[in-house]
Write a protein that holds these residues in place. Structure first.
Motif, PDB file in Angstrom:
ATOM      1  N   ASP A  88       0.814  -1.222   0.000  1.00 20.40           N
ATOM      2  CA  ASP A  88       0.000   0.000   0.000  1.00 20.40           C
ATOM      3  C   ASP A  88       0.847   1.271   0.000  1.00 20.40           C
ATOM      4  O   ASP A  88       0.311   2.376   0.015  1.00 20.40           O
ATOM      5  CB  ASP A  88      -0.951   0.002   1.206  1.00 20.40           C
ATOM      6  CG  ASP A  88      -0.211  -0.131   2.531  1.00 20.40           C
ATOM      7  OD1 ASP A  88       0.964  -0.551   2.496  1.00 20.40           O
ATOM      8  OD2 ASP A  88      -0.789   0.175   3.580  1.00 20.40           O
ATOM      9  N   TYR A  97      11.064   5.257   4.328  1.00 20.00           N
ATOM     10  CA  TYR A  97      10.828   4.487   5.564  1.00 20.00           C
ATOM     11  C   TYR A  97      12.017   3.559   5.845  1.00 20.00           C
ATOM     12  O   TYR A  97      12.526   3.490   6.970  1.00 20.00           O
ATOM     13  CB  TYR A  97       9.533   3.686   5.395  1.00 20.00           C
ATOM     14  CG  TYR A  97       9.130   2.823   6.569  1.00 20.00           C
ATOM     15  CD1 TYR A  97       9.059   3.345   7.857  1.00 20.00           C
ATOM     16  CD2 TYR A  97       8.787   1.480   6.383  1.00 20.00           C
ATOM     17  CE1 TYR A  97       8.667   2.553   8.931  1.00 20.00           C
ATOM     18  CE2 TYR A  97       8.390   0.685   7.447  1.00 20.00           C
ATOM     19  CZ  TYR A  97       8.333   1.222   8.724  1.00 20.00           C
ATOM     20  OH  TYR A  97       7.939   0.435   9.780  1.00 20.00           O
ATOM     21  N   ARG A 102      16.938   2.222   8.856  1.00 21.62           N
ATOM     22  CA  ARG A 102      18.364   1.821   8.774  1.00 21.62           C
ATOM     23  C   ARG A 102      19.278   2.920   9.287  1.00 21.62           C
ATOM     24  O   ARG A 102      20.467   2.932   8.985  1.00 21.62           O
ATOM     25  CB  ARG A 102      18.748   1.475   7.347  1.00 21.62           C
ATOM     26  CG  ARG A 102      18.021   0.388   6.560  1.00 21.62           C
ATOM     27  CD  ARG A 102      17.691  -0.793   7.227  1.00 21.62           C
ATOM     28  NE  ARG A 102      16.794  -1.768   6.684  1.00 21.62           N
ATOM     29  CZ  ARG A 102      16.500  -2.106   5.458  1.00 21.62           C
ATOM     30  NH1 ARG A 102      17.025  -1.491   4.452  1.00 21.62           N
ATOM     31  NH2 ARG A 102      15.678  -3.086   5.192  1.00 21.62           N
TER      32      ARG A 102
ATOM     33  N   THR B   3      12.840   5.791  16.039  1.00 20.97           N
ATOM     34  CA  THR B   3      12.412   4.621  15.273  1.00 20.97           C
ATOM     35  C   THR B   3      10.968   4.264  15.605  1.00 20.97           C
ATOM     36  O   THR B   3      10.192   3.918  14.713  1.00 20.97           O
ATOM     37  CB  THR B   3      13.341   3.424  15.580  1.00 20.97           C
ATOM     38  OG1 THR B   3      14.674   3.864  15.395  1.00 20.97           O
ATOM     39  CG2 THR B   3      13.064   2.257  14.693  1.00 20.97           C
ATOM     40  N   TYR B   6       8.826   6.533  13.677  1.00 20.23           N
ATOM     41  CA  TYR B   6       8.767   6.211  12.242  1.00 20.23           C
ATOM     42  C   TYR B   6       7.846   5.009  11.986  1.00 20.23           C
ATOM     43  O   TYR B   6       7.075   5.012  11.033  1.00 20.23           O
ATOM     44  CB  TYR B   6      10.166   5.907  11.692  1.00 20.23           C
ATOM     45  CG  TYR B   6      11.069   7.110  11.618  1.00 20.23           C
ATOM     46  CD1 TYR B   6      10.621   8.313  11.072  1.00 20.23           C
ATOM     47  CD2 TYR B   6      12.381   7.056  12.102  1.00 20.23           C
ATOM     48  CE1 TYR B   6      11.442   9.425  11.006  1.00 20.23           C
ATOM     49  CE2 TYR B   6      13.205   8.166  12.032  1.00 20.23           C
ATOM     50  CZ  TYR B   6      12.738   9.347  11.493  1.00 20.23           C
ATOM     51  OH  TYR B   6      13.544  10.434  11.432  1.00 20.23           O
ATOM     52  N   ILE B   7       7.965   3.993  12.865  1.00 21.55           N
ATOM     53  CA  ILE B   7       7.116   2.806  12.677  1.00 21.55           C
ATOM     54  C   ILE B   7       5.644   3.180  12.898  1.00 21.55           C
ATOM     55  O   ILE B   7       4.775   2.827  12.097  1.00 21.55           O
ATOM     56  CB  ILE B   7       7.551   1.657  13.622  1.00 21.55           C
ATOM     57  CG1 ILE B   7       8.957   1.183  13.242  1.00 21.55           C
ATOM     58  CG2 ILE B   7       6.565   0.485  13.567  1.00 21.55           C
ATOM     59  CD1 ILE B   7       9.559   0.147  14.152  1.00 21.55           C
ATOM     60  N   LYS B  10       4.284   5.268   9.995  1.00 21.21           N
ATOM     61  CA  LYS B  10       4.028   4.451   8.794  1.00 21.21           C
ATOM     62  C   LYS B  10       2.718   3.679   8.958  1.00 21.21           C
ATOM     63  O   LYS B  10       1.916   3.582   8.020  1.00 21.21           O
ATOM     64  CB  LYS B  10       5.209   3.489   8.588  1.00 21.21           C
ATOM     65  CG  LYS B  10       5.094   2.590   7.387  1.00 21.21           C
ATOM     66  CD  LYS B  10       4.789   1.188   7.809  1.00 21.21           C
ATOM     67  CE  LYS B  10       4.162   0.408   6.700  1.00 21.21           C
ATOM     68  NZ  LYS B  10       3.531  -0.810   7.160  1.00 21.21           N
ATOM     69  N   LYS B  13      -0.287   6.043   8.732  1.00 21.01           N
ATOM     70  CA  LYS B  13      -0.465   6.457   7.336  1.00 21.01           C
ATOM     71  C   LYS B  13      -1.109   5.329   6.521  1.00 21.01           C
ATOM     72  O   LYS B  13      -2.004   5.564   5.707  1.00 21.01           O
ATOM     73  CB  LYS B  13       0.911   6.813   6.745  1.00 21.01           C
ATOM     74  CG  LYS B  13       0.877   8.055   5.887  1.00 21.01           C
ATOM     75  CD  LYS B  13       2.265   8.436   5.460  1.00 21.01           C
ATOM     76  CE  LYS B  13       2.207   9.247   4.189  1.00 21.01           C
ATOM     77  NZ  LYS B  13       3.525   9.576   3.670  1.00 21.01           N
ATOM     78  N   SER B  14      -0.633   4.099   6.767  1.00 22.73           N
ATOM     79  CA  SER B  14      -1.193   2.940   6.056  1.00 22.73           C
ATOM     80  C   SER B  14      -2.669   2.779   6.379  1.00 22.73           C
ATOM     81  O   SER B  14      -3.478   2.483   5.501  1.00 22.73           O
ATOM     82  CB  SER B  14      -0.470   1.658   6.457  1.00 22.73           C
ATOM     83  OG  SER B  14       0.787   1.629   5.887  1.00 22.73           O
ATOM     84  N   PHE B  99      11.901  -7.567   6.707  1.00 24.30           N
ATOM     85  CA  PHE B  99      12.351  -6.180   6.495  1.00 24.30           C
ATOM     86  C   PHE B  99      12.635  -5.530   7.856  1.00 24.30           C
ATOM     87  O   PHE B  99      13.645  -4.858   8.041  1.00 24.30           O
ATOM     88  CB  PHE B  99      11.247  -5.432   5.742  1.00 24.30           C
ATOM     89  CG  PHE B  99      11.451  -3.950   5.600  1.00 24.30           C
ATOM     90  CD1 PHE B  99      12.261  -3.446   4.593  1.00 24.30           C
ATOM     91  CD2 PHE B  99      10.826  -3.059   6.456  1.00 24.30           C
ATOM     92  CE1 PHE B  99      12.434  -2.077   4.452  1.00 24.30           C
ATOM     93  CE2 PHE B  99      10.994  -1.697   6.320  1.00 24.30           C
ATOM     94  CZ  PHE B  99      11.799  -1.204   5.308  1.00 24.30           C
ATOM     95  N   LEU B 100      11.725  -5.768   8.815  1.00 25.24           N
ATOM     96  CA  LEU B 100      11.892  -5.187  10.149  1.00 25.24           C
ATOM     97  C   LEU B 100      13.018  -5.889  10.913  1.00 25.24           C
ATOM     98  O   LEU B 100      13.868  -5.241  11.518  1.00 25.24           O
ATOM     99  CB  LEU B 100      10.582  -5.297  10.946  1.00 25.24           C
ATOM    100  CG  LEU B 100       9.409  -4.474  10.424  1.00 25.24           C
ATOM    101  CD1 LEU B 100       8.151  -4.778  11.220  1.00 25.24           C
ATOM    102  CD2 LEU B 100       9.713  -2.987  10.505  1.00 25.24           C
ATOM    103  N   SER B 103      16.506  -4.953   9.868  1.00 25.40           N
ATOM    104  CA  SER B 103      16.886  -3.553  10.075  1.00 25.40           C
ATOM    105  C   SER B 103      17.462  -3.392  11.487  1.00 25.40           C
ATOM    106  O   SER B 103      17.114  -4.154  12.385  1.00 25.40           O
ATOM    107  CB  SER B 103      15.660  -2.643   9.935  1.00 25.40           C
ATOM    108  OG  SER B 103      15.133  -2.745   8.646  1.00 25.40           O
ATOM    109  N   PRO B 104      18.321  -2.379  11.664  1.00 27.50           N
ATOM    110  CA  PRO B 104      18.880  -2.182  13.008  1.00 27.50           C
ATOM    111  C   PRO B 104      17.858  -1.588  13.980  1.00 27.50           C
ATOM    112  O   PRO B 104      17.977  -0.450  14.436  1.00 27.50           O
ATOM    113  CB  PRO B 104      20.051  -1.222  12.758  1.00 27.50           C
ATOM    114  CG  PRO B 104      19.778  -0.576  11.470  1.00 27.50           C
ATOM    115  CD  PRO B 104      18.879  -1.451  10.682  1.00 27.50           C
ATOM    116  N   VAL B 105      16.830  -2.361  14.243  1.00 28.21           N
ATOM    117  CA  VAL B 105      15.694  -1.919  15.051  1.00 28.21           C
ATOM    118  C   VAL B 105      15.441  -2.993  16.109  1.00 28.21           C
ATOM    119  O   VAL B 105      15.474  -4.177  15.783  1.00 28.21           O
ATOM    120  CB  VAL B 105      14.436  -1.815  14.142  1.00 28.21           C
ATOM    121  CG1 VAL B 105      13.203  -1.547  14.941  1.00 28.21           C
ATOM    122  CG2 VAL B 105      14.626  -0.765  13.065  1.00 28.21           C
ATOM    123  N   GLU B 109      11.172  -1.673  19.929  1.00 25.85           N
ATOM    124  CA  GLU B 109      10.802  -0.522  19.087  1.00 25.85           C
ATOM    125  C   GLU B 109       9.685  -0.902  18.126  1.00 25.85           C
ATOM    126  O   GLU B 109       8.770  -0.115  17.881  1.00 25.85           O
ATOM    127  CB  GLU B 109      12.025  -0.014  18.319  1.00 25.85           C
ATOM    128  CG  GLU B 109      13.020   0.701  19.214  1.00 25.85           C
ATOM    129  CD  GLU B 109      14.327   1.064  18.497  1.00 25.85           C
ATOM    130  OE1 GLU B 109      14.838   2.159  18.740  1.00 25.85           O
ATOM    131  OE2 GLU B 109      14.838   0.227  17.725  1.00 25.85           O
TER     132      GLU B 109
END
Lengths: 303, 254
Positions: A88, A97, A102, B3, B6-7, B10, B13-14, B99-100, B103-105, B109
């Motif tokens: 989406d 994102y 990263r 972070t 940001y999550i 996102k 927004k989704s 993907f998550l 990532s350095p997360v 978080e």
């Protein structure tokens, strides 16, 4: 750059990986070969911190993936077997994102995203929704998210799987270009792909590393018993009959799908003159070391 | 912290770029409007016929809002799963969880980012319902103390419900299973308060009553803010967010 030591992983009673160890040197492009279910994806998932292992360790640029996951993951760009995209989101939003997660500094995010969009030639779809893109473009976007933070090592899990021939060529070209600036570990079960793009290879079968090195080193090991393959323009059967009478060869047999190739061996360090003389009559297409082609090496090692 | 932001951003927004949040908002506000109208009508009838309904004359707005907020609790049985069911189930289905993870997360978080995103969406829905008490304030007499304690209770309640939804989504692979399981669990926590005494007496009955959402939430609706109830909801939230963390971490090792 990447050091994998003694990885062992079980799924219930199934031993998925058994004592997997290898090293990837900085600047090299290493092919990770194996049949489906051999343990390639499991190994890659463990390297990137997506899965844990029962035993063993992974070090990326000196950082252990379990003890210093944040530092280790900053140096990794991972493209899993399915490009991990949010259907989406738009291409640009997704890459922004990815850059944020990263830890790309806020002031550099836009520049990094634009750079990677240009590098992977996806500028024409940057505002498109990911769910509407073709498989080829999704794969490029998957590569873009793996590159956006400028990692030291790229881990690519079967990057050309499911693409059409022209897309395969494009992705291979991209990987070749990336290989000039990055250390890459690329998994595949398509042997020609590895042969074309990698300078080193690791072969895994049933969760065990069975061979590693350059193609030449591996084929030499596999064909250590000696032996050559002779390809003629025509008349392989007649040629074999004639060679049998000469008696200068240690073994001789017809091979290939239609018995069109001749496999032979000889004692000493010079090719017998008889062989060359007789073969010349039928027209020599090719003489090569037995097992010199990757398909043969792979089949021999994994059978 | 960044972070998590940001999550959460996102995710929010989704939600709003898909029809999901729009449908959830519309249906919820529509139902709240219908309930408000219905309870006002009852209250008006009661004030018109004080002998029949046993009222003392006049519209008791505090009773109207108590009934309204109790129904919000009931409605959340369906709206909380609607916003939490896909949080992790979708990530696992689409393989974006890799993907998550790559990532350095940290997993904390990821969990907190997801939790704050759904808290924001549900919080907005609660803020939108403020129109009714504000409207009532202009046209009648309403106890502002009860008003505020009810909203504090609603926020704490939805926080606990969402943390449970986040956890269930983290342990399931499909949205459907996640949704149904969350509805069942929230329903149990809703009815335990009423049913506890008939299920078991003594210590067990008391315990069941204590763990129910209703018995704690009702105090807020009465205008009572007690430390026990606040700590109960906060502990519940933290506990289930921790369970989500444990579940996601352990799934990488299974």
């Amino acid at each position: 750059m990447l050091s994998v030591k003694g990885l062992t992983k079980r799924y219930g009673n199934i031993l998925a990986l058994s004592d997997v160890s290898f090293e990837v040197q900085q600047g090299s492009v290493v092919g990770f070969l194996g049949s489906n279910g051999a343990g390639k994806t499991t190994t890659m998932d463990i390297i990137c911190g997506c899965a844990g292992c029962d035993k063993g360790s992974v070090t990326v640029d000196g950082y252990d993936i379990t003890q210093n996951p944040t530092e280790a993951k900053r140096n990794i760009g991972y493209l899993p077997d399915e490009p991990p995209i949010y259907s989406d989101m738009s291409v640009e939003d997704y890459l922004i994102y990815a850059a944020h997660l990263r830890k790309v500094p806020g002031s550099k995010v836009k520049a990094k995203v634009s750079e990677v969009i240009e590098r992977l030639s996806i500028g024409n779809v940057r505002h498109r929704i990911l769910g509407n893109l073709s498989k080829g473009y999704r794969q490029r976007v998957g590569l873009a998210q793996a590159l956006v933070h400028d990692p030291k090592i790229l881990i690519l899990d079967e990057p050309t799987e499911g693409l059409d021939p022209s897309q395969i060529v494009q992705i291979r070209e991209l990987i070749k270009n990336l290989g000039k600036t990055h250390t890459i570990l690329i998994s595949s079960h398509i042997l020609s792909e590895v042969q074309n793009t990698c300078d080193q290879m690791i072969i895994i079968n049933d969760g065990k590393i069975i061979e590693q090195g350059s193609l030449e080193e591996i084929s030499n090991k596999v064909s250590s018993g000696g032996g050559y393959v002779l390809k003629l323009v025509s008349g392989a059967k007649e040629c074999v009959e004639e060679l049998k009478t000469s008696g200068s060869l240690s073994f001789l047999e017809l091979v290939g799908e239609n018995d069109q190739d001749i496999e032979f061996g000889f004692n000493g360090d010079r090719v017998p003159e008889d062989l060359i003389r007789i073969a010349m009559k039928y027209g020599i297409k090719q003489i090569r070391t037995k097992g010199g082609n990757l398909e043969e090496v792979f089949l021999k090692l994994t059978k | 912290m960044k972070t998590i932001y940001y999550i959460a951003k996102k995710e929010v927004k989704s939600s709003f770029s898909s029809p999901k949040a729009g449908v959830v908002f519309t249906v919820f506000l529509l139902l709240i409007g219908v309930f408000f109208k219905m309870f006002m009508n009852y209250a008006l009838q009661a004030s018109a016929n004080p002998q029949q309904f046993g009222g003392g004359g006049g519209v008791d707005l505090n009773q109207v809002f108590k009934a309204l907020f109790s129904n919000v609790h009931f409605l959340f049985l369906f709206f909380v799963p609607a916003v939490t069911m896909g949080l992790f189930a979708d990530e696992k289905k689409n393989q974006t969880i890799k993907f998550l993870y790559s990532s350095p997360v940290s997993i904390w978080e990821i969990v907190l980012g997801k939790y704050f995103s759904v808290m924001f969406v549900m919080g907005l829905m609660l803020v939108a319902t403020l129109v009714y008490p504000i409207y009532a304030q202009f046209h009648g007499d309403i106890d502002v103390g009860i008003w505020w304690s009810s909203y504090l209770g609603l926020f704490l309640l939805v926080s606990a419900q969402l943390s449970l939804g986040v956890w269930i989504s983290s342990v399931t692979k499909t949205q459907f299973i996640s949704c149904v399981t969350t509805i069942i669990c929230l329903f149990m926590l809703l009815i335990l308060g009423w049913a506890s005494r008939s299920i078991a007496g003594g210590g067990l009955g008391g315990f069941l009553e204590y763990i129910s959402f209703t018995s704690h939430f009702d105090n807020f609706l009465k205008g009572m803010i007690s430390t026990t109830d606040v700590i109960y909801f906060l502990t519940f939230t933290v506990l289930f967010l921790y369970y989500s963390y444990v579940s996601l971490d352990s799934q990488r090792w299974s």
